[in-house]
Write a protein that holds these residues in place. Structure first.
Motif, PDB file in Angstrom:
ATOM      1  N   CYS A   1       0.837  -1.201   0.000  1.00 50.93           N
ATOM      2  CA  CYS A   1       0.000   0.000   0.000  1.00 50.93           C
ATOM      3  C   CYS A   1       0.871   1.250   0.000  1.00 50.93           C
ATOM      4  O   CYS A   1       2.102   1.171   0.078  1.00 50.93           O
ATOM      5  CB  CYS A   1      -0.923   0.014   1.223  1.00 50.93           C
ATOM      6  N   GLY A   2       0.209   2.386  -0.069  1.00 47.10           N
ATOM      7  CA  GLY A   2       0.936   3.650  -0.067  1.00 47.10           C
ATOM      8  C   GLY A   2       1.687   3.885   1.230  1.00 47.10           C
ATOM      9  O   GLY A   2       2.761   4.487   1.246  1.00 47.10           O
ATOM     10  N   SER A   3       1.115   3.404   2.336  1.00 46.56           N
ATOM     11  CA  SER A   3       1.781   3.558   3.627  1.00 46.56           C
ATOM     12  C   SER A   3       3.099   2.796   3.650  1.00 46.56           C
ATOM     13  O   SER A   3       4.096   3.264   4.225  1.00 46.56           O
ATOM     14  CB  SER A   3       0.865   3.050   4.748  1.00 46.56           C
ATOM     15  N   CYS A   4       3.107   1.630   3.010  1.00 46.01           N
ATOM     16  CA  CYS A   4       4.343   0.836   2.925  1.00 46.01           C
ATOM     17  C   CYS A   4       5.407   1.612   2.148  1.00 46.01           C
ATOM     18  O   CYS A   4       6.579   1.639   2.533  1.00 46.01           O
ATOM     19  CB  CYS A   4       4.076  -0.496   2.228  1.00 46.01           C
ATOM     20  N   GLU A   5       4.987   2.227   1.057  1.00 45.72           N
ATOM     21  CA  GLU A   5       5.929   3.010   0.251  1.00 45.72           C
ATOM     22  C   GLU A   5       6.539   4.136   1.080  1.00 45.72           C
ATOM     23  O   GLU A   5       7.752   4.379   1.017  1.00 45.72           O
ATOM     24  CB  GLU A   5       5.215   3.590  -0.972  1.00 45.72           C
ATOM     25  N   ASN A   6       5.703   4.804   1.859  1.00 45.80           N
ATOM     26  CA  ASN A   6       6.198   5.911   2.683  1.00 45.80           C
ATOM     27  C   ASN A   6       7.168   5.426   3.753  1.00 45.80           C
ATOM     28  O   ASN A   6       8.183   6.079   4.029  1.00 45.80           O
ATOM     29  CB  ASN A   6       5.025   6.644   3.343  1.00 45.80           C
ATOM     30  N   LYS A   7       6.865   4.280   4.366  1.00 45.91           N
ATOM     31  CA  LYS A   7       7.748   3.728   5.397  1.00 45.91           C
ATOM     32  C   LYS A   7       9.114   3.381   4.815  1.00 45.91           C
ATOM     33  O   LYS A   7      10.154   3.696   5.394  1.00 45.91           O
ATOM     34  CB  LYS A   7       7.120   2.469   6.012  1.00 45.91           C
TER      35      LYS A   7
ATOM     36  N   GLY B   1      10.099  -3.148   9.084  1.00 43.93           N
ATOM     37  CA  GLY B   1       9.219  -4.268   8.749  1.00 43.93           C
ATOM     38  C   GLY B   1       9.979  -5.450   8.182  1.00 43.93           C
ATOM     39  O   GLY B   1      10.744  -5.294   7.225  1.00 43.93           O
ATOM     40  N   ALA B   2       9.769  -6.624   8.773  1.00 46.41           N
ATOM     41  CA  ALA B   2      10.486  -7.819   8.326  1.00 46.41           C
ATOM     42  C   ALA B   2      10.032  -8.282   6.945  1.00 46.41           C
ATOM     43  O   ALA B   2      10.716  -9.076   6.290  1.00 46.41           O
ATOM     44  CB  ALA B   2      10.294  -8.947   9.343  1.00 46.41           C
ATOM     45  N   GLN B   3       8.866  -7.784   6.495  1.00 45.06           N
ATOM     46  CA  GLN B   3       8.333  -8.228   5.203  1.00 45.06           C
ATOM     47  C   GLN B   3       9.016  -7.576   4.009  1.00 45.06           C
ATOM     48  O   GLN B   3       8.867  -8.027   2.878  1.00 45.06           O
ATOM     49  CB  GLN B   3       6.821  -7.964   5.126  1.00 45.06           C
ATOM     50  N   TYR B   4       9.768  -6.514   4.269  1.00 41.23           N
ATOM     51  CA  TYR B   4      10.408  -5.809   3.159  1.00 41.23           C
ATOM     52  C   TYR B   4      11.737  -6.469   2.818  1.00 41.23           C
ATOM     53  O   TYR B   4      12.640  -6.556   3.652  1.00 41.23           O
ATOM     54  CB  TYR B   4      10.629  -4.337   3.514  1.00 41.23           C
ATOM     55  N   ARG B   5      11.842  -6.935   1.584  1.00 45.54           N
ATOM     56  CA  ARG B   5      13.048  -7.629   1.135  1.00 45.54           C
ATOM     57  C   ARG B   5      13.582  -6.944  -0.118  1.00 45.54           C
ATOM     58  O   ARG B   5      12.890  -6.823  -1.125  1.00 45.54           O
ATOM     59  CB  ARG B   5      12.749  -9.094   0.819  1.00 45.54           C
ATOM     60  N   ILE B   6      14.815  -6.478  -0.035  1.00 47.81           N
ATOM     61  CA  ILE B   6      15.442  -5.828  -1.177  1.00 47.81           C
ATOM     62  C   ILE B   6      16.511  -6.751  -1.744  1.00 47.81           C
ATOM     63  O   ILE B   6      17.265  -7.378  -0.997  1.00 47.81           O
ATOM     64  CB  ILE B   6      16.059  -4.463  -0.763  1.00 47.81           C
ATOM     65  N   ASN B   7      16.541  -6.889  -3.057  1.00 44.27           N
ATOM     66  CA  ASN B   7      17.546  -7.761  -3.668  1.00 44.27           C
ATOM     67  C   ASN B   7      17.995  -7.184  -5.004  1.00 44.27           C
ATOM     68  O   ASN B   7      17.401  -6.241  -5.528  1.00 44.27           O
ATOM     69  CB  ASN B   7      17.002  -9.188  -3.840  1.00 44.27           C
ATOM     70  N   ALA B   8      19.041  -7.778  -5.523  1.00 40.78           N
ATOM     71  CA  ALA B   8      19.663  -7.265  -6.746  1.00 40.78           C
ATOM     72  C   ALA B   8      19.364  -8.131  -7.963  1.00 40.78           C
ATOM     73  O   ALA B   8      20.085  -8.082  -8.958  1.00 40.78           O
ATOM     74  CB  ALA B   8      21.170  -7.153  -6.544  1.00 40.78           C
ATOM     75  N   GLN B   9      18.273  -8.898  -7.914  1.00 38.48           N
ATOM     76  CA  GLN B   9      17.953  -9.766  -9.043  1.00 38.48           C
ATOM     77  C   GLN B   9      17.677  -8.967 -10.306  1.00 38.48           C
ATOM     78  O   GLN B   9      17.994  -9.389 -11.408  1.00 38.48           O
ATOM     79  CB  GLN B   9      16.737 -10.637  -8.698  1.00 38.48           C
ATOM     80  N   GLN B  10      17.051  -7.814 -10.137  1.00 37.68           N
ATOM     81  CA  GLN B  10      16.782  -6.946 -11.290  1.00 37.68           C
ATOM     82  C   GLN B  10      17.511  -5.614 -11.098  1.00 37.68           C
ATOM     83  O   GLN B  10      16.991  -4.551 -11.400  1.00 37.68           O
ATOM     84  CB  GLN B  10      15.277  -6.723 -11.444  1.00 37.68           C
TER      85      GLN B  10
END
Length: 240
Positions: A12-18, A62-71
């Motif tokens: 959601c938009g709130s996730c983007e802001n966080k 948030g533990a749900q946010y995962r950043i990776n370098a696949q793309q």
């Protein structure tokens, strides 16, 4: 340099802001653009930040946010000259100076106090306009260095509207003592965070023009705030 990563977990938009706020708080991060639709995060940074460090920062919100370098993609920006970097803010100052100067020259009598009032009105109205284009982005950028916004994030919203109201107050010549006193206090507090950032040589984006332009914090920002402080102090003396 600008990196684009795959980022999962935003719904959601709130996730983007966080996510945006968390990444903007990192040293060397200049700007952040995230998209839940594309599951991506585009980060402009003064120097490379390891992926593990980015992930660690996101884990704090948030533990749900995962950043990776696949793309992952990287864009190395060509170094810009000082003039090219600060062209937007310099043009704004030239425009305001010229327009207010012409107004004064066409008046029956030349009054420096009136010219300064018109200049201050133009400054606050124009700068608040750019902040209003993306209030959330301005708030996130401003809290990275402002002494009040760091502890009270909502101050970013209040500050943008304060600039707007000050611009209107100068334009209609509302109670000069009150208007200039408020300006002197607000700008004096604002310059503290700017001085700390510049003196500590931190690579942080200046939020003076909101989130529209990617301007680095520098002595230009100090001069900008210092000019407003000096002019409001001078006008306050004239008004008393």
């Amino acid at each position: 340099m600008t990196h684009t990563y795959q980022l999962e977990g935003m719904t959601c938009g709130s996730c983007e802001n966080k996510v945006r706020s968390a990444l903007l708080q990192m040293e060397s991060v200049e700007s952040v653009d995230v998209s839940k639709e594309n599951n991506s995060a585009t980060i402009s940074m003064a120097k490379h930040i390891p992926l593990a460090k980015l992930q660690s920062q996101l884990a704090g919100v948030g533990a749900q946010y995962r950043i990776n370098a696949q793309q992952h993609s990287e864009t190395v920006e060509t170094a810009r000259s000082w003039l090219a970097t600060y062209k937007p803010v310099l043009l704004i100052f030239v425009y305001i100076f010229t327009v207010t100067g012409l107004i004064e020259l066409t008046s029956a009598d030349l009054q420096w106090g009136r010219w300064m009032r018109h200049f201050m009105a133009g400054f606050f109205l124009v700068f608040s306009f750019f902040k209003m284009l993306n209030l959330q982005g301005f708030k996130d950028s401003y809290r990275m260095y402002d002494v009040i916004a760091r502890k009270f994030p909502a101050w970013g919203y209040i500050y943008a509207f304060t600039e707007l109201l000050l611009g209107i107050a100068f334009l209609v010549n509302f109670n000069p003592v009150i208007t200039n006193t408020v300006t002197l206090i607000v700008m004096s507090v604002s310059i503290v965070g700017v001085l700390q950032t510049v003196l500590n040589k931190k690579a942080i984006k200046c939020a003076c023009l909101g989130d529209v332009f990617n301007l680095p914090m520098s002595t230009v920002t100090i001069i900008e705030d210092g000019l407003m402080i000096a002019m409001s102090a001078g006008m306050l003396v004239l008004a008393i």
